[in-house]
Structure formats: structure tokens, C-alpha cells
Enzyme design. Structure first.
Site, PDB file in Angstrom:
ATOM      1  N   CYS A   1      -0.663 -41.411   8.621  1.00 28.44           N
ATOM      2  CA  CYS A   1      -1.066 -40.862  10.064  1.00 28.44           C
ATOM      3  C   CYS A   1      -0.613 -39.549   9.943  1.00 28.44           C
ATOM      4  O   CYS A   1       0.671 -39.322  10.037  1.00 28.44           O
ATOM      5  CB  CYS A   1      -0.671 -41.784  11.204  1.00 28.44           C
TER       6      CYS A   1
ATOM      7  N   ASP B   1      22.306 -24.278  40.884  1.00 26.74           N
ATOM      8  CA  ASP B   1      21.880 -24.873  39.674  1.00 26.74           C
ATOM      9  C   ASP B   1      22.392 -24.356  38.426  1.00 26.74           C
ATOM     10  O   ASP B   1      21.477 -23.813  37.808  1.00 26.74           O
ATOM     11  CB  ASP B   1      20.583 -25.491  39.560  1.00 26.74           C
TER      12      ASP B   1
ATOM     13  N   PHE C   1      28.141   6.145  31.220  1.00 24.17           N
ATOM     14  CA  PHE C   1      28.764   4.972  31.159  1.00 24.17           C
ATOM     15  C   PHE C   1      28.689   4.405  29.600  1.00 24.17           C
ATOM     16  O   PHE C   1      29.915   4.231  29.247  1.00 24.17           O
ATOM     17  CB  PHE C   1      27.779   3.916  31.995  1.00 24.17           C
TER      18      PHE C   1
ATOM     19  N   TYR D   1      33.061 -20.309  44.062  1.00 26.22           N
ATOM     20  CA  TYR D   1      32.798 -21.071  45.623  1.00 26.22           C
ATOM     21  C   TYR D   1      34.023 -21.974  45.751  1.00 26.22           C
ATOM     22  O   TYR D   1      34.108 -22.584  46.840  1.00 26.22           O
ATOM     23  CB  TYR D   1      31.569 -21.864  45.720  1.00 26.22           C
TER      24      TYR D   1
ATOM     25  N   LYS E   1      23.495 -25.064  46.967  1.00 23.79           N
ATOM     26  CA  LYS E   1      24.003 -25.702  45.911  1.00 23.79           C
ATOM     27  C   LYS E   1      23.277 -25.048  44.626  1.00 23.79           C
ATOM     28  O   LYS E   1      22.119 -25.068  44.292  1.00 23.79           O
ATOM     29  CB  LYS E   1      23.858 -27.112  45.808  1.00 23.79           C
TER      30      LYS E   1
ATOM     31  N   LYS F   1      30.779 -28.245  53.727  1.00 23.46           N
ATOM     32  CA  LYS F   1      32.215 -28.574  53.102  1.00 23.46           C
ATOM     33  C   LYS F   1      33.000 -28.068  54.674  1.00 23.46           C
ATOM     34  O   LYS F   1      32.708 -27.618  55.312  1.00 23.46           O
ATOM     35  CB  LYS F   1      32.894 -27.341  52.406  1.00 23.46           C
TER      36      LYS F   1
HETATM   37  S1  IVH Z   1      32.188 -27.196  45.415  1.00 28.17           S
HETATM   38  C1  IVH Z   1      34.266 -31.215  44.342  1.00 28.17           C
HETATM   39  N1  IVH Z   1      29.866 -25.543  45.910  1.00 28.17           N
HETATM   40  O1  IVH Z   1      27.748 -28.976  42.195  1.00 28.17           O
HETATM   41  C2  IVH Z   1      33.303 -30.434  43.718  1.00 28.17           C
HETATM   42  N2  IVH Z   1      29.759 -27.162  44.051  1.00 28.17           N
HETATM   43  O2  IVH Z   1      27.768 -32.039  42.231  1.00 28.17           O
HETATM   44  C3  IVH Z   1      33.401 -29.221  44.564  1.00 28.17           C
HETATM   45  N3  IVH Z   1      28.048 -26.739  42.611  1.00 28.17           N
HETATM   46  O3  IVH Z   1      30.649 -29.559  39.922  1.00 28.17           O
HETATM   47  C4  IVH Z   1      32.317 -28.305  44.379  1.00 28.17           C
HETATM   48  N4  IVH Z   1      26.794 -25.205  43.993  1.00 28.17           N
HETATM   49  O4  IVH Z   1      28.981 -27.483  39.597  1.00 28.17           O
HETATM   50  C5  IVH Z   1      30.355 -26.490  45.027  1.00 28.17           C
HETATM   51  N5  IVH Z   1      28.339 -24.083  46.436  1.00 28.17           N
HETATM   52  C6  IVH Z   1      28.747 -24.911  45.656  1.00 28.17           C
HETATM   53  C7  IVH Z   1      27.994 -25.451  44.486  1.00 28.17           C
HETATM   54  C8  IVH Z   1      28.712 -26.393  43.703  1.00 28.17           C
HETATM   55  C9  IVH Z   1      26.845 -25.941  42.864  1.00 28.17           C
HETATM   56  C10 IVH Z   1      28.010 -27.774  41.554  1.00 28.17           C
HETATM   57  C11 IVH Z   1      29.231 -27.732  40.906  1.00 28.17           C
HETATM   58  C12 IVH Z   1      29.784 -29.245  41.009  1.00 28.17           C
HETATM   59  C13 IVH Z   1      28.497 -29.889  41.308  1.00 28.17           C
HETATM   60  C14 IVH Z   1      29.012 -31.347  42.182  1.00 28.17           C
END
Ligand code: IVH
Length: 684
Positions: free
Chosen positions: A446, A123, A38, A241, A121, A304
Site C-alpha cells: 500500500c 496561553d 541603536f 504575574y 490567563k 486571585k
Molecule cells: S498565576 C499557582 N497568572 O497558568 C500558579 N498563572 O494553570 C499561579 N498562567 O502555570 C499562577 N496566565 O503558566 C497565573 N495571569 C496568570 C497566568 C497564569 C497564565 C499559567 C501559568 C500556570 C498555569 C496554571
């Protein structure tokens, strides 16, 4: 010699192969060839691109190794705002969300039923990726949600972000949203590297590097680095996402995620279709513990609405969409034993109580210390040595002691008392009225305050002297050589050489680093002095307003508070500082050593400039300017340069060979198009 046609053919074939193997390796975690093979292909491609620079593609796989230096990241307006999510913390919150949705939809006379997609979600750092004709065009940070920074060169180095995509139904132009993160492993590896490097630096008498606090901060720092080849080494990763395009043909979010996967994006496999509230609760529960085994930090679940056609019906508030909600997991809490409390004295003399704990594992890290904030907090907790205490680790770096389990406390347990005298210099502490903190008032005598002031002076954003660090400062202080920042400029190489572990080279390095700092700006010096309440921004405002130390020194209280954003507290602090005889002597010494006591002409932006408040996009080439010159000139005259056309842009500066799509877009959005000559007239 190879002909250009042959080279083009080989470049294209090699690129294709490398892309294929990259994808196998980074997305599918398999490999069909050895690392060696590679690397050889990549080397060959690099060599060909060096020989035939005009054949190099913007999204060539060689961009993965970086090499671009970005002096600054242009601001780009988001076509679709980057919103945040509203948070929920309980099952009730989620069922309220569901009820609300159903109400809105009923009102809109929408008969359709719907379901949800639950995702983790992540981070990390939100990113918007733009693709045009299947090729990565630009990558933009969230910024304030309306506009962000363009960091494309850095994002190109992230292997899981496809530079070119192929597949069915790819829109001509679309945006993908996702999260850039530093995998926990890469984070730990980097911290080990830093520790190793620090040992080396210690031997050379260089400043120590700070460890990365957590993967999230590390990721957000890394994406904004200037040298993309360093970014490449950090091994960032990216989950996507969401997707935005003008005419989307997908019906559901699940289809979007499937297509993104098929096109070569990395989508976390943790998402699930949830039809009922109970499904959602089960998903949340399932991942509560299990999420710690994922390769990255997660802090909740995103719920969602799956049916895309319902999203516009549900709409959004200024901050967040109504079709999604985040569930945040509770901050992890553990109990452990309080072994002792120590009191630390900082640069400003503020005293912080620190709890030393029997080590515990929280959210994947070992916690040994926690902040106790101040006297009131210790009393609120009724803290005794040996207590069983609860520790929480939230988003912050430093864990907190949140409570005490008083049962089981021995009668003999000693109550934790706040100290009355400075543990470093013995001076009686004071607690200013209305403040929670205690201070040691012995500013000039100090030790941690003396050393702290010097540490602040050399820090980044101040005089930025990285040839010494806190250890060296402590050592020189102990020798009696370093009591004020002016002493830095009078250090003697001969004497340092006599200390153990200092070689000719490291001494030279230290002194050179100090010498170079004389070239920093007056702004940096003013910030570096560590005048109370004069942070970086205030220092900059003062420097721009008064332009020299002399003028600042002579300013009256009224003149000071007349400066926008300078209040009475800051004004008084400045007057006190300049009234002090020792400070005045210090400044005289610094001035005599040639430190910057005035703002240079070139550092003063002409806010009254002809282009004040106007934003520009630059395209094409120019007769009288290089592009960078043009950028500087616009800024000098008070204007702003952004990289993408939006309705908010004032002018498109169209030079020779200006981009057709830019021109077209500018016309569509009613952005004024300027020729070089018209620009000359405008600025005159
Ligand atoms: S959807 C309207 N999906 O969380 C925003 N956000 O508090 C729609 N985030 O700014 C975002 N994981 O940076 C979405 N699976 C996920 C996520 C995600 C992390 C973050 C993203 C967003 C913040 C919102």
C-alpha cells in the site's frame, strides 16, 4: 590602543544607554533614536566585548542577540514549587470558590475582608526568573513543578525580560513568575517565512519544514532550542504575574504588579481589582470577545485573592493554591457546511476520515478540515453530505466536528458511509476486535504505508536524514527506486541527476545526508524501523538491554517480557517482525550497508556506577578535569548534574574558586561538600 579602564567606562556607559533605549522600545513602544543609531551602539559594544572579553558582563545587552549553544539544559529544583491552577467553567463554580474561601478564613478566625485581582490567563510557557542583586541570575521552566530546566541563555534574548533592574524596595534575591509567549503576529510571520523557505527547499530537493501548529507550541519549542541566537530571532515576549521572596513587604498582589512594572518588568495592563462576584463576572464577560484583540492567545481568566497575608492561611493542595482559580472560556464553536469526507491512510495503515468544510474563522484561524476520528463517530453524528455541522477548536491543533444541525437537511442528502476498501490500494479494510480504527492490511503493497515507513525512518529521533523530505520520497517511489528503507542506501546519484530540477549540488546533498545517517545509534535505527508498538522509548530500552540487533532477534518471548516495561503486546510484535522473511532480508541489506547494528560502548551508561542515583552541583575549577569532562564522567557513573543547590542535592563538588554563595547555601542545607580529591575517592 584603548586602555582597559577606558574600555570599562565605555562599556558601562554604552550598556546603560542600550538598556534605556531597549526599554523605551520594547516596553513603552516609543523610540528616541533611529534603528541605525541603536544598531551602531550595539555593534560598538560587541566589538569592545570582543576586544576585552573579561569586561563582558553576564547580563550585557549584547546577550539579547544570543550566541550561546546549550547542549543540554541542566535540571534545577524550584525553591517554591510551580503549581497549576484549578479550573472553573461557570459562574456557579466561581461562587463556590468564593464560598469556600470565606469558610476557611472564618475558621481561621480571620476578620479581614478581602478582594480579588482578575487577570487574563495567558496561553504560553510558564517561566521562573531568579534575580540576585538586581541582575537576572537564571531562568527555569516549570518542568514537573518540582524541578525544571535552566534555559537562561535563551531567556536573556527576550527583550521584555529585564536583565538588570533598578528601583525601590528590590529584594536581594527574588523570583518572578510569568509566561513566555509568541505574539500572534510573530507566529504568523514565522509561518510565512517557513512557507517561503519551503519553496526554496523544494527547488533544492531538501526536506520540507513543518509549519508551526499554534503560538503556544511554537513558544515551548523555541525556549528549548540549543542555539540562543535563533531564539533571539523569534521575538518571544514575556508577561509576568507573580513574585516570591523571603521577606516580602507588599500587602497586596496589586502592589506586587505595580512594583514589578516600576522595576521594568512587563505586566499586562489587563488586570483589574474586583470587589464582588459581580465584578468578576463582568470582567470575564468583558474579555470574552475582546481578548481576541490582544496580541497573544489567552484561554481564560485567573482570579486571585489580592491580600497576600491571606495566601498562607488558605494554603495549597499538592497541585494548586487555594487562593486562586482559573476560569476557562468555552472552546469556540462555529457551524459550517460539510462538503465532502475523504479517507486518509497513514503509515501504520490506519484509516482516518477527514471532513472537508466550507472555510470558517474560529479563534482567529481559518478552518477547512476537521477530523472525524472513526466509523463509530460518523455513525454517532449520523453524518450526511451537505450537513450543517458544529466545529470546535479546543487546545488541540486539529478541530473536531462535534455535532450536526439536522434541520434543513434535504431528503436527497447522502449519508456518509465508511469505506470498505483502501482508497490507495483497493485492499479490503479490517477492523481489529476491540479497536475503533480500520486498517489497510496490505502493509507491503500500500503506497502510503510504504512511503510512510520511509518517512518515519528519516524523521527526527529516528535516522534524522534531513536532506530528503516526503516530496522526494514520493518522487523516488514513483520512479520505482524506493520501496524499503534499505533502498535509500542504494540510490544512484547518476539517475537522480536525470530528473528535472535536480542539480549536482542537491543530489550530492541528498546522498551525503543518507551516508551520514549510518553514524546514528543503534537506538535510532531500531526506532526508525517502525516496528509496531516500538516507539522511541521502547526502542531505547530494548537497545540498552540487548545491545545488538542479533541478540534482540534471538530473544524469546519470555526473554522479551522479562525486560522492564516490555509487555506481551510489544514482545509479540517483535517476534512477528523478526519472523517475517522480508524483514529479515531488509535487515541483512541494512547491515551489509554498514548501519549501526550494535550499541557502542560509550552509549551504555553504567547504572551500577559508583555515583548511581546521586546528584551533584559543580562549582569552581579542577586540576584533572575540564568542567564538561567532569559532567560526562558523573553521568557515566550513573550520577546527575544539576545547576542549583537545593535540599535534594547530594553533593556540592567544590573546586578551586568555588562560588561563596554556593558553599554557604550547601552548608545551610546540609549538602555534602566535596573537594576534587574526595570526589576521586568517592568514584573509585
Ligand atoms: S498565576 C499557582 N497568572 O497558568 C500558579 N498563572 O494553570 C499561579 N498562567 O502555570 C499562577 N496566565 O503558566 C497565573 N495571569 C496568570 C497566568 C497564569 C497564565 C499559567 C501559568 C500556570 C498555569 C496554571
Amino acid at each position: 590602543m584603548m586602555s582597559k579602564v577606558e574600555a570599562a567606562k565605555e562599556i558601562s556607559e554604552l550598556s546603560e544607554k542600550i538598556r534605556y533605549h531597549n526599554r523605551k522600545y520594547y516596553m513603552e513602544h516609543t523610540s528616541e533614536i533611529s534603528d541605525y543609531e541603536f544598531d551602531k551602539m550595539l555593534e560598538r559594544l560587541l566589538a569592545l566585548e570582543a576586544e576585552f572579553p573579561d569586561l563582558k558582563e553576564k547580563n550585557s545587552p549584547t546577550q539579547r542577540v544570543g550566541g550561546t549553544i546549550s547542549k543540554e539544559f541542566p535540571t534545577v529544583a524550584h525553591r517554591y514549587p510551580m503549581l497549576s491552577l484549578s479550573n472553573s467553567y461557570s459562574e456557579t463554580d466561581i461562587s463556590d470558590f468564593d464560598v469556600r474561601l470565606r469558610k476557611v478564613l472564618a475558621k481561621a478566625e480571620n476578620e479581614n475582608d478581602f478582594d480579588y485581582i482578575c487577570e487574563m490567563k495567558f496561553d504560553g510557557v510558564a517561566i521562573s526568573l531568579h534575580y540576585e542583586n538586581g541582575s537576572l541570575l537564571r531562568a527555569v521552566t516549570r518542568g514537573d513543578g518540582i524541578q525544571g530546566d535552566e534555559i537562561t541563555a535563551n531567556v536573556r534574548t527576550i527583550r521584555s525580560v529585564p536583565l538588570k533592574i533598578t528601583g525601590a524596595n528590590i529584594p536581594d534575591y527574588f523570583e518572578v513568575r510569568g509566561e513566555i509567549f509568541l505574539p500572534r503576529k510573530a507566529f504568523e510571520r514565522r509561518n510565512q517565512e517557513i512557507q517561503k523557505e519551503n519553496e526554496q527547499r523544494k527547488a533544492e530537493g531538501k526536506k520540507q519544514l513543518t509549519l508551526l501548529a499554534n503560538p503556544r507550541n511554537a513558544a515551548s519549542g523555541t525556549v528549548k532550542m540549543q542555539d540562543s541566537s535563533v531564539v533571539a530571532q523569534r521575538r518571544l515576549d514575556c508577561f509576568v504575574y507573580d513574585m516570591y521572596a523571603e521577606n516580602m513587604t507588599f500587602e497586596t498582589h496589586a502592589q506586587v504588579l505595580e512594583s514589578l512594572t516600576a522595576w521594568g518588568f512587563k505586566v499586562s495592563e489587563t488586570y483589574e481589582n474586583c470587589k464582588t462576584l459581580d465584578d468578576i463576572f463582568a470582567y470575564i464577560k468583558k474579555w470574552d470577545e475582546k481578548r481576541h484583540s490582544l496580541p497573544l492567545d489567552t484561554d481564560g481568566v485567573v482570579i486571585k485573592v489580592n491580600q497576600l497575608e491571606l495566601r498562607p492561611l488558605l494554603g495549597a493542595t499538592a497541585k494548586s493554591p487555594r487562593w486562586a482559580v482559573a476560569y476557562k472560556y468555552k472552546t469556540e464553536s462555529k457551524t459550517t457546511i460539510l462538503q465532502k469526507v475523504e479517507f486518509q491512510v497513514g503509515r501504520t495503515g490506519a484509516v482516518t476520515p477527514v471532513a472537508y468544510l466550507k472555510p470558517v474563522q474560529i479563534a482567529g484561524t481559518t478552518v477547512k478540515r476537521a477530523s472525524l476520528h472513526n466509523q463509530d463517530e460518523i455513525e454517532r453524528l449520523d453524518l450526511h453530505l451537505g450537513d450543517l455541522v458544529s466545529i470546535e477548536k479546543g487546545g488541540e491543533i486539529i478541530p473536531k466536528v462535534t455535532g450536526v444541525v439536522a434541520e434543513g437537511r434535504k431528503d436527497s442528502a447522502q449519508k456518509v458511509a465508511f469505506i470498505t476498501h483502501c482508497p490507495e490500494c483497493g485492499t479490503a479494510l479490517v477492523r481489529p476486535e476491540g479497536e475503533a480504527a480500520h486498517y489497510c492490511p496490505n502493509e507491503k503493497g500500500c503506497p502510503p504505508q510504504i512511503k510512510g515507513r520511509i518517512e518515519h525512518f528519516i524523521s527526527r529521533g529516528a535516522m534524522d536524514i534531513d536532506s530528503i523530505g516526503s516530496k522526494t520520497i514520493a518522487l523516488f517511489y514513483a520512479q520505482g527506486w524506493l520501496n524499503t528503507v534499505a533502498d535509500l542506501y542504494e540510490l544512484e546519484g547518476e539517475r537522480i541527476l536525470k530528473l528535472p530540477n535536480f542539480k549536482e549540488k542537491s543530489v550530492q546533498n541528498i546522498l551525503e545526508g543518507i551516508e551520514v545517517s549510518k553514524k546514528r545509534s543503534f537506538k535510532n535505527l531500531l526506532f526508525g524501523l517502525g516496528i509496531r508498538y516500538v516507539g522511541k522509548t521502547v526502542a531505547e530500552k530494548l537497545a540498552l538491554h540487548f545491545k545488538s540487533m542479533e541478540k534482540l532477534k534471538q530473544a524469546s518471548f519470555e526473554e522479551l517480557i522479562a525486560v522492564p516495561e516490555i509487555g506481551e503486546r510489544i514482545a509479540q510484535s517483535l517476534l512477528d517482525y523478526f519472523a517475517d522473511a522480508d524483514n529479515r532480508e531488509l535487515l541483512e541489506r541494512l547491515q551489509a550497508r554498514g548501519l549501526p547494528f550494535e550499541l557502542l560502548e560509550s552509549e551504555i551508561p553504567t547504572t551500577s556506577g559508583a555515583l548511581s542515583g546521586k546528584s551533584f552541583v559543580i562549582s569552581g575549577t579542577y586540576e584533572n578535569y575540564e568542567r564538561d569532562e567532569l559532567k560526562d564522567l558523573i553521568k557515566q557513573l550513573g550520577g546527575r548534574v544539576v545547576s542549583a543547590i537545593s535540599g535534594k542535592v547530594d553533593y556540592l563538588l567544590a573546586g578551586d574558586k568555588a562560588g561563596g554563595s554556593k558553599l554557604e547555601k550547601a552548608e545551610k542545607l546540609g549538602v555534602k561538600i566535596l573537594s576534587e580529591e574526595e570526589f576521586e575517592n568517592l568514584k573509585a
